[in-house]
Enzyme design. Structure first.
Site, mmCIF file in Angstrom:
data_model
loop_
_atom_site.group_PDB
_atom_site.id
_atom_site.type_symbol
_atom_site.label_atom_id
_atom_site.label_comp_id
_atom_site.label_asym_id
_atom_site.label_seq_id
_atom_site.Cartn_x
_atom_site.Cartn_y
_atom_site.Cartn_z
ATOM 1 N N GLU A 389 0.823 -1.217 0.000
ATOM 2 C CA GLU A 389 0.000 0.000 0.000
ATOM 3 C C GLU A 389 0.858 1.269 0.000
ATOM 4 O O GLU A 389 0.484 2.274 -0.605
ATOM 5 C CB GLU A 389 -0.964 -0.002 1.198
ATOM 6 C CG GLU A 389 -1.977 -1.137 1.188
ATOM 7 C CD GLU A 389 -2.792 -1.253 -0.093
ATOM 8 O OE1 GLU A 389 -2.948 -0.248 -0.820
ATOM 9 O OE2 GLU A 389 -3.273 -2.374 -0.384
ATOM 10 N N HIS A 392 1.732 2.031 -3.569
ATOM 11 C CA HIS A 392 0.663 2.815 -4.206
ATOM 12 C C HIS A 392 0.754 4.281 -3.766
ATOM 13 O O HIS A 392 0.664 5.202 -4.581
ATOM 14 C CB HIS A 392 -0.713 2.292 -3.781
ATOM 15 C CG HIS A 392 -1.137 1.024 -4.440
ATOM 16 N ND1 HIS A 392 -1.156 0.858 -5.804
ATOM 17 C CD2 HIS A 392 -1.604 -0.144 -3.909
ATOM 18 C CE1 HIS A 392 -1.607 -0.365 -6.093
ATOM 19 N NE2 HIS A 392 -1.872 -0.994 -4.960
ATOM 20 N N HIS A 395 3.683 6.170 -5.263
ATOM 21 C CA HIS A 395 3.427 6.366 -6.699
ATOM 22 C C HIS A 395 2.539 7.610 -6.874
ATOM 23 O O HIS A 395 2.842 8.504 -7.671
ATOM 24 C CB HIS A 395 2.735 5.119 -7.258
ATOM 25 C CG HIS A 395 2.656 5.088 -8.757
ATOM 26 N ND1 HIS A 395 2.064 4.040 -9.443
ATOM 27 C CD2 HIS A 395 3.063 5.959 -9.710
ATOM 28 C CE1 HIS A 395 2.128 4.271 -10.748
ATOM 29 N NE2 HIS A 395 2.722 5.435 -10.932
#
Length: 597
Positions: A389, A392, A395
């Site tokens: 997570e 993510h 990113h």
């Protein structure tokens, strides 16, 4: 952690996310909500006037402003709701946010059709105009869609068919989730226990082989009793796809499904053919699994059975953070500094509490840092979930920092790459620092099963979808016998001679909900392969590969997904990234073989 769940009000502040970073108070949220409702009315003033670069630029700028504010309102309400789904205040706030999102979508829905109605030469001039340079990619995308957009009357008719088109998926959902009832089975103590969708995988992970066999048989015998209905439902979904492909002038359902991401059919076919050439590796892993389980025959119900006697590894959240930071050091100081910023500044909602949403995700609104929801347990899986997570989250963080709102949002095709790269780097670190053979074998088994389930299994699903659509397009009826025969033969091909491919598995197609979201599952396999390729390059090349990877994180959705990956050194139009992933899988198997000699 206590076994009794805390109420939300009892959770210590440092273990909760800080939503004041989006809005300082609900009063501020209410003010923004009312302001946005007024601003939405401004859009109507542009309708019927999108003929010049000046007007188009103005509407795009308004669209960005409205989109960003809608996102902030929606994310704030949704995150608060997920903290405690039973809280009526946030239920009401989320409903308000949802309605406003729909209103915003409706208010701006005229933009694309109006731009598409312009003559092609005029649209080309707008794409090349200096004034619209920040929106060039958007306009290029709109033009690319033009070949498949129909007349206003035809589009209106297709919109009316929209509800009907959901019928196969809805019927499957009701049959599968509401009406399907499994018989009771006996657990390892001879006690009758409930078999449900939720408990099925737990039974397949049971060390007692008879429990696994019973669960497997019971599930597929239940599906087999409904095979005609389930085949009719899946066939209806395939027919729906064929209708849309024909109506929108696509050569095939596959090409229609890949078009929105601008992915070539070659990428899909490359994945399948490269996995075919790597099937001996999966067969080798099946042989090893058979040996480690100490069985004469390896059955389909043995695929999830534990290979290492229960290895207890307690990992507190504090330790999980430290190990993640150590494992991700190859990504450089700036990445670790940002990761630490997330750890130290309440980006994460850590533990389960009464009413909290299950699972884990990363989400957020442009202009504020990302947020991560966890339900942390002190185990290996939870540590990998944290790494995943935060992949993510970072990113999104890097994309938002580098790009304007419109270009920052990355596609689903790219979404799982950064998260899985983090997992691969963490796994490499843990394997290098494993302090005993049992711990190392435990980690290797965990990793090998990720390759099996995320690359091989999802590619097998992708191949099944391709075959059934091609046969249906050629006029073959998708009967239960046809579907089961295709599925059974694929299982034999993928699992090899060391596996007894039980006849029951031929009904597995009937329980996969992703088959109603056609040609989607291949993205799990491509994402995992791209991530494994990135991690391999980072570990072998060092800084040049890190620089390319950080460039990928900062690219958001500013170009087509395939181009973004290619610039960063992962060319998904070639077999190389999948081969890179397979070379890592081979290394994992060899290490397991060495440890079990």
């Amino acid at each position: 952690m206590s076994s009794t769940l805390l109420k939300r009000s009892e959770v210590s502040k440092e273990n909760t996310w800080n939503l004041e970073d989006i809005f300082p108070s609900e009063q501020a949220w209410d003010q923004a909500f009312e302001g946005l409702k007024k601003d939405l009315k401004k859009a109507a003033g542009f309708e019927g006037k999108l003929t010049s670069a000046e007007q188009i630029k103005a509407i795009f700028e308004l669209e960005d402003r409205l989109g960003l504010e809608t996102e902030r309102l929606f994310v704030y309400a949704h995150l608060h709701h997920d903290e405690d789904t039973a809280n009526p205040t946030y239920q009401a706030l989320l409903e308000k946010a949802k309605k406003l999102s729909v209103e915003a979508g409706e208010a701006l829905s005229f933009i694309t059709p109006e731009i598409l109605s312009l003559p092609e030469a005029e649209l080309d001039n707008l794409i090349e105009s200096e004034e619209l340079k920040p929106f060039r990619f958007t306009l290029t995308e709109i033009k690319r869609e033009k070949a498949h957009v129909l007349s206003k009357a035809e589009e209106a008719l297709l919109a009316q068919v929209g509800n009907l088109s959901q019928a196969p998926q809805n019927i499957f959902g009701m049959l599968n989730n509401a009406d399907m009832k499994f018989p009771k089975i006996k657990d390892e103590n001879g006690k009758e226990v409930e078999l449900t969708h939720g408990s099925y995988i737990q039974f397949l992970e049971n060390p007692d082989r008879e429990v696994r066999r019973q669960a497997f048989k019971a599930v597929y015998e239940t599906y087999s009793k409904q095979k005609n209905t389930l085949a009719a439902t899946l066939s209806a979904n395939i027919n729906k796809n064929m209708f849309y492909a024909k109506a929108r002038k696509y050569p095939s359902v596959l090409e229609m499904s890949l078009y929105s991401d601008n992915i070539s059919v070659d990428v899909y076919n490359n994945l399948i053919s490269t996995i075919h050439e790597s099937l001996p590796l999966l067969h080798r892993y099946m042989k090893l699994r058979k040996k480690l389980l100490g069985v004469n025959e390896l059955h389909m119900y043995d695929l999830f059975a534990p290979l290492v006697e229960e290895y207890k590894w307690d990992i507190s959240f504090e330790e999980a953070k430290q190990l993640c930071a150590e494992g991700l050091k190859p990504l450089g100081d700036d990445y670790i500094k940002t990761l630490q910023e997330g750890f130290d500044n309440r980006w994460i909602d850590v533990y389960e509490n009464e009413g909290k949403r299950t699972g884990a995700y990363s989400w957020g609104a442009y202009g504020t840092h990302p947020y991560v929801l966890l339900n942390h347990k002190d185990n290996l899986n939870s540590m990998f979930t944290l790494a995943h997570e935060m992949g993510h989250a970072l990113h999104s963080y890097y994309s938002d920092e580098a790009l304007p709102y419109r270009d920052a949002q990355y596609t689903i095709f790219l979404a799982e790459v950064a998260s899985t790269t983090n997992e691969a780097l963490l796994m490499d670190y843990l394997l290098k620092h494993a302090d005993n053979p049992k711990q190392k074998l435990y980690l290797l088994t965990y990793y090998a099963d990720q390759f099996r389930t995320t690359v091989f299994r999802q590619t097998m699903f992708a191949e099944f979808e391709k075959i059934v659509h091609e046969r249906a397009e050629a006029g073959v009826s998708m009967t239960p016998q046809e579907l089961s025969s295709i599925y059974y033969e694929l299982n034999r091909k993928y699992h090899g001679d060391d596996m007894v491919v039980d006849k029951d598995i031929e009904m597995e197609w009937a329980r996969i909900p992703h088959f109603y979201r056609s040609f989607y599952v291949y993205k799990y396999a491509t994402g995992f392969s791209a991530a494994t390729s990135f991690s391999k390059q980072i570990l072998e090349e060092g800084q040049p590969a890190v620089d390319r990877y950080l460039g990928f994180l900062k690219s958001g959705g500013s170009d087509y997904s395939i181009n973004i990956l290619s610039k960063a050194g992962v060319d998904m139009s070639s077999p190389q990234p999948v081969r890179d992933a397979m070379s890592v899988f081979k290394d994992v198997i060899e290490q397991m073989e060495q440890l079990t000699k």
